[in-house]
Design a protein around this motif. Structure first.
Motif, PDB file in Angstrom:
ATOM      1  N   TYR A 192       0.927  -1.166  -0.416  1.00 47.86           N
ATOM      2  CA  TYR A 192       0.214  -0.419  -0.204  1.00 47.86           C
ATOM      3  C   TYR A 192       0.890   1.334  -0.104  1.00 47.86           C
ATOM      4  N   GLY A 193       1.851   1.413   0.620  1.00 50.31           N
ATOM      5  CA  GLY A 193       2.698   2.235   0.677  1.00 50.31           C
ATOM      6  C   GLY A 193       3.245   2.462  -0.383  1.00 50.31           C
ATOM      7  N   LEU A 194       4.133   1.318  -1.073  1.00 48.34           N
ATOM      8  CA  LEU A 194       4.238   2.122  -2.305  1.00 48.34           C
ATOM      9  C   LEU A 194       3.205   2.524  -4.192  1.00 48.34           C
ATOM     10  N   THR A 195       1.799   2.131  -3.514  1.00 46.17           N
ATOM     11  CA  THR A 195       1.302   2.922  -4.106  1.00 46.17           C
ATOM     12  C   THR A 195       1.512   4.412  -4.031  1.00 46.17           C
ATOM     13  N   TRP A 196       1.643   4.802  -3.142  1.00 43.55           N
ATOM     14  CA  TRP A 196       2.234   6.466  -3.550  1.00 43.55           C
ATOM     15  C   TRP A 196       3.004   6.630  -3.839  1.00 43.55           C
ATOM     16  N   VAL A 197       3.853   6.243  -4.265  1.00 45.82           N
ATOM     17  CA  VAL A 197       4.480   6.735  -5.062  1.00 45.82           C
ATOM     18  C   VAL A 197       4.626   7.329  -6.261  1.00 45.82           C
ATOM     19  N   PRO A 198       3.582   6.597  -7.069  1.00 45.57           N
ATOM     20  CA  PRO A 198       3.032   7.497  -8.407  1.00 45.57           C
ATOM     21  C   PRO A 198       2.368   7.919  -8.143  1.00 45.57           C
ATOM     22  N   VAL A 199       1.436   8.531  -7.098  1.00 44.66           N
ATOM     23  CA  VAL A 199       0.467   9.474  -7.031  1.00 44.66           C
ATOM     24  C   VAL A 199       1.433  10.506  -6.462  1.00 44.66           C
ATOM     25  N   VAL A 200       2.110  10.387  -5.901  1.00 46.08           N
ATOM     26  CA  VAL A 200       2.580  11.491  -5.519  1.00 46.08           C
ATOM     27  C   VAL A 200       3.622  12.489  -6.294  1.00 46.08           C
ATOM     28  N   MET A 201       4.245  11.309  -7.123  1.00 42.64           N
ATOM     29  CA  MET A 201       5.108  12.354  -8.429  1.00 42.64           C
ATOM     30  C   MET A 201       4.468  12.220  -9.411  1.00 42.64           C
ATOM     31  N   ALA A 202       3.167  11.867  -9.651  1.00 39.14           N
ATOM     32  CA  ALA A 202       2.188  12.212 -10.787  1.00 39.14           C
ATOM     33  C   ALA A 202       1.174  12.870 -11.096  1.00 39.14           C
ATOM     34  N   PHE A 203       1.000  12.863  -9.797  1.00 38.40           N
ATOM     35  CA  PHE A 203      -1.019  14.108  -9.720  1.00 38.40           C
ATOM     36  C   PHE A 203      -0.120  14.789  -8.804  1.00 38.40           C
ATOM     37  N   GLU A 204      -1.308  16.009  -8.868  1.00 35.79           N
ATOM     38  CA  GLU A 204      -1.233  17.202  -8.169  1.00 35.79           C
ATOM     39  C   GLU A 204      -1.665  16.887  -6.756  1.00 35.79           C
ATOM     40  N   VAL A 205      -1.736  17.651  -5.631  1.00 36.07           N
ATOM     41  CA  VAL A 205      -1.888  17.807  -4.119  1.00 36.07           C
ATOM     42  C   VAL A 205      -3.286  17.203  -3.755  1.00 36.07           C
ATOM     43  N   VAL A 210      -7.340  13.444  -2.414  1.00 41.03           N
ATOM     44  CA  VAL A 210      -8.325  12.437  -2.630  1.00 41.03           C
ATOM     45  C   VAL A 210      -7.821  11.117  -2.707  1.00 41.03           C
ATOM     46  N   TYR A 211      -7.115  10.794  -3.175  1.00 42.73           N
ATOM     47  CA  TYR A 211      -6.279   8.918  -2.861  1.00 42.73           C
ATOM     48  C   TYR A 211      -6.215   8.570  -1.478  1.00 42.73           C
ATOM     49  N   GLY A 212      -5.795   9.695  -1.073  1.00 43.36           N
ATOM     50  CA  GLY A 212      -6.295   9.438   0.497  1.00 43.36           C
ATOM     51  C   GLY A 212      -7.045   9.372   1.547  1.00 43.36           C
ATOM     52  N   PHE A 213      -7.974   9.419   1.692  1.00 43.52           N
ATOM     53  CA  PHE A 213      -9.148   9.740   1.581  1.00 43.52           C
ATOM     54  C   PHE A 213     -10.108   8.283   1.124  1.00 43.52           C
ATOM     55  N   VAL A 214     -10.670   8.129  -0.101  1.00 41.82           N
ATOM     56  CA  VAL A 214     -10.718   7.121  -0.290  1.00 41.82           C
ATOM     57  C   VAL A 214     -10.319   5.962   0.546  1.00 41.82           C
ATOM     58  N   THR A 215      -8.242   5.336   0.227  1.00 40.76           N
ATOM     59  CA  THR A 215      -7.761   4.496  -0.124  1.00 40.76           C
ATOM     60  C   THR A 215      -7.943   3.920   1.594  1.00 40.76           C
ATOM     61  N   VAL A 216      -7.194   5.146   2.298  1.00 38.61           N
ATOM     62  CA  VAL A 216      -7.103   5.381   3.401  1.00 38.61           C
ATOM     63  C   VAL A 216      -8.334   3.946   4.401  1.00 38.61           C
ATOM     64  N   PRO A 217      -9.021   4.459   4.712  1.00 38.53           N
ATOM     65  CA  PRO A 217     -10.499   4.044   4.926  1.00 38.53           C
ATOM     66  C   PRO A 217     -10.605   2.090   4.253  1.00 38.53           C
ATOM     67  N   LEU A 218     -10.340   2.453   2.864  1.00 38.02           N
ATOM     68  CA  LEU A 218      -9.944   0.993   2.271  1.00 38.02           C
ATOM     69  C   LEU A 218      -8.693  -0.030   3.269  1.00 38.02           C
ATOM     70  N   LEU A 219      -7.906   0.610   3.157  1.00 42.73           N
ATOM     71  CA  LEU A 219      -7.233  -0.334   3.939  1.00 42.73           C
ATOM     72  C   LEU A 219      -7.257  -0.643   5.423  1.00 42.73           C
ATOM     73  N   ILE A 220      -7.721   0.534   6.148  1.00 45.89           N
ATOM     74  CA  ILE A 220      -8.364   0.017   7.971  1.00 45.89           C
ATOM     75  C   ILE A 220      -9.961  -1.146   7.511  1.00 45.89           C
ATOM     76  N   ALA A 221     -10.357  -1.102   6.856  1.00 43.48           N
ATOM     77  CA  ALA A 221     -10.881  -2.170   6.507  1.00 43.48           C
ATOM     78  C   ALA A 221     -11.290  -3.753   5.690  1.00 43.48           C
ATOM     79  N   GLY A 222      -9.632  -3.230   5.613  1.00 42.30           N
ATOM     80  CA  GLY A 222      -8.901  -4.522   4.827  1.00 42.30           C
ATOM     81  C   GLY A 222      -8.290  -5.466   6.232  1.00 42.30           C
ATOM     82  N   MET A 223      -7.412  -5.065   6.531  1.00 43.06           N
ATOM     83  CA  MET A 223      -6.787  -5.045   7.746  1.00 43.06           C
ATOM     84  C   MET A 223      -7.207  -5.551   8.677  1.00 43.06           C
ATOM     85  N   PHE A 224      -8.932  -4.519   9.290  1.00 47.77           N
ATOM     86  CA  PHE A 224      -9.710  -5.561  10.170  1.00 47.77           C
ATOM     87  C   PHE A 224      -9.915  -6.671   9.293  1.00 47.77           C
ATOM     88  N   TRP A 225     -10.332  -6.604   8.252  1.00 46.76           N
ATOM     89  CA  TRP A 225     -10.358  -7.595   7.442  1.00 46.76           C
ATOM     90  C   TRP A 225     -10.124  -9.441   7.791  1.00 46.76           C
TER      91      TRP A 225
END
Length: 364
Positions: A192-205, A210-225
């Protein structure tokens, strides 16, 4: 697997000697209910009623098991934690003596010598190492308590030595299981941390936000699962069934099945209770460690006081947290097997009780 004692029968006074009389057998079942199921009183040869368990049943049984068998539950956790936390005390004491360690919290960085810095790093580094060793030792405590809980369902008390002997042949499998789950969890977080590399390098802040708001809750839910479906029950399965590491993971995954939300709710509630209670138990020692500069002033005793009370608080917290959370997890394993596999009938047979002649009304 036999113990030297037994759990007192329901209604017995705490501390009373175990009764040698045979367990009471409930009266014959009444008329069958709709669907051919029979309504009958639950057998209870030990700390656990042999029927699908509610949350209250689990917590009641947990405290009974810990209360009536403290040596094999709290005692095992205290032993492991004390041995691990002895390391930072010995290292800090040695550094204090050999390096003539002194520490003034009001001193600037320029006033701290290389010898003092090395001593501080060694002292607090040993505290961190002690906590790692304690976590490793608690893996074996988990295995021991699994056997203690299973014996308690049959009304037997395992001694500390018997609980340790019961883990023979599976101790390193348990370590392998813990290591595999740790690697899997770490791999998920790294990916999951590696997925941030292209996001930070290729997109605006704003896009990264937005990516964080969408994926962090998904990551938390996935870790609970992952925690509930994959990592929660395998230790109990590995200790109590004839399976290997991967088999234990698959078996735990299957047991949770359609009972995910119930298992998750009890597990999360147990974790929250354990953390709050553990923090409260360790709080007096943590406060002493934090206010050590006021109590000890400056000098070599300051670091020793801080490390010593931090270690002591860790031991006291572990004495409750490890037995409590492990016992509840094993009881959830027992409950799921009773719900899905009529495991209560098997336990009745093991306890020497008459097995029911009609199918029990299990919650599927």
């Amino acid at each position: 697997m036999s113990g030297h004692g037994s759990f007192p029968p329901p209604g017995a006074l705490p501390g009373a000697a175990p009764s040698s009389a045979p367990p009471l057998v409930p009266p014959p079942p009444g008329p069958p209910l709709a669907g051919g199921h029979w309504h009958r009183a639950a057998h209870k040869p030990g700390a656990v009623p042999l029927r699908p368990l509610g949350v209250g049943d689990m917590y009641d049984a947990t405290f009974k098991i810990i209360r009536f068998n403290p040596r094999a539950t709290v005692g095992s956790a205290v032993l492991v934690a004390s041995l691990a936390m002895a390391l930072p005390l010995v290292v800090t004491g040695a550094l204090t003596t050999v390096l003539d360690l002194t520490f003034d919290p009001g001193a600037s960085e320029a006033d701290v010598s290389g010898e003092q810095l090395a001593g501080l790093l060694g002292s607090f580094g040993s505290l961190l190492l002690g906590m790692v060793l304690m976590s490793f030792g608690m893996i074996f405590v988990t295995g021991m308590i699994a056997h203690v809980v299973m014996a308690a369902t049959l009304g037997r008390l395992l001694s500390l030595g018997e609980a340790w002997a019961a883990t023979e042949g599976k101790r390193w499998r348990l370590v392998g299981l813990a290591g595999l789950l740790f690697v899997a969890t770490s791999a998920i977080l790294v990916v999951y941390g590696l997925t941030w590399v292209p996001v930070v390098m290729a997109f605006e802040v704003w896009a990264a936000v937005v990516y964080g708001f969408v994926t962090v809750p998904l990551l938390i839910a996935g870790m609970f699962w992952f925690w509930v479906r994959v990592a929660y029950l395998p230790a109990a399965v590995l200790m109590l069934e004839d399976v290997g590491v991967l088999g234990a993971i698959g078996r735990g995954f299957a047991l949770v099945g359609r009972h995910f939300w119930r298992t998750f709710g009890i597990a999360l509630l147990t974790y929250v209770i354990a953390q709050i209670a553990g923090s409260m138990l360790a709080m007096p020692f943590s406060l002493v460690a934090q206010f050590a500069p006021v109590l000890a002033g400056t000098g070599a005793t300051l670091v020793l006081v801080m490390v010593g009370f931090t270690a002591l608080g860790t031991v006291v917290s572990a004495a409750f947290v490890a037995p409590f959370t492990t016992t509840v997890a094993v009881l959830q394993y027992v409950d799921l097997r009773m719900r899905k596999e009529a495991f209560d009938v098997e336990l009745m047979t093991r306890a020497g009780l008459p097995a029911p002649t009609r199918p029990e009304a299990h919650q599927r």
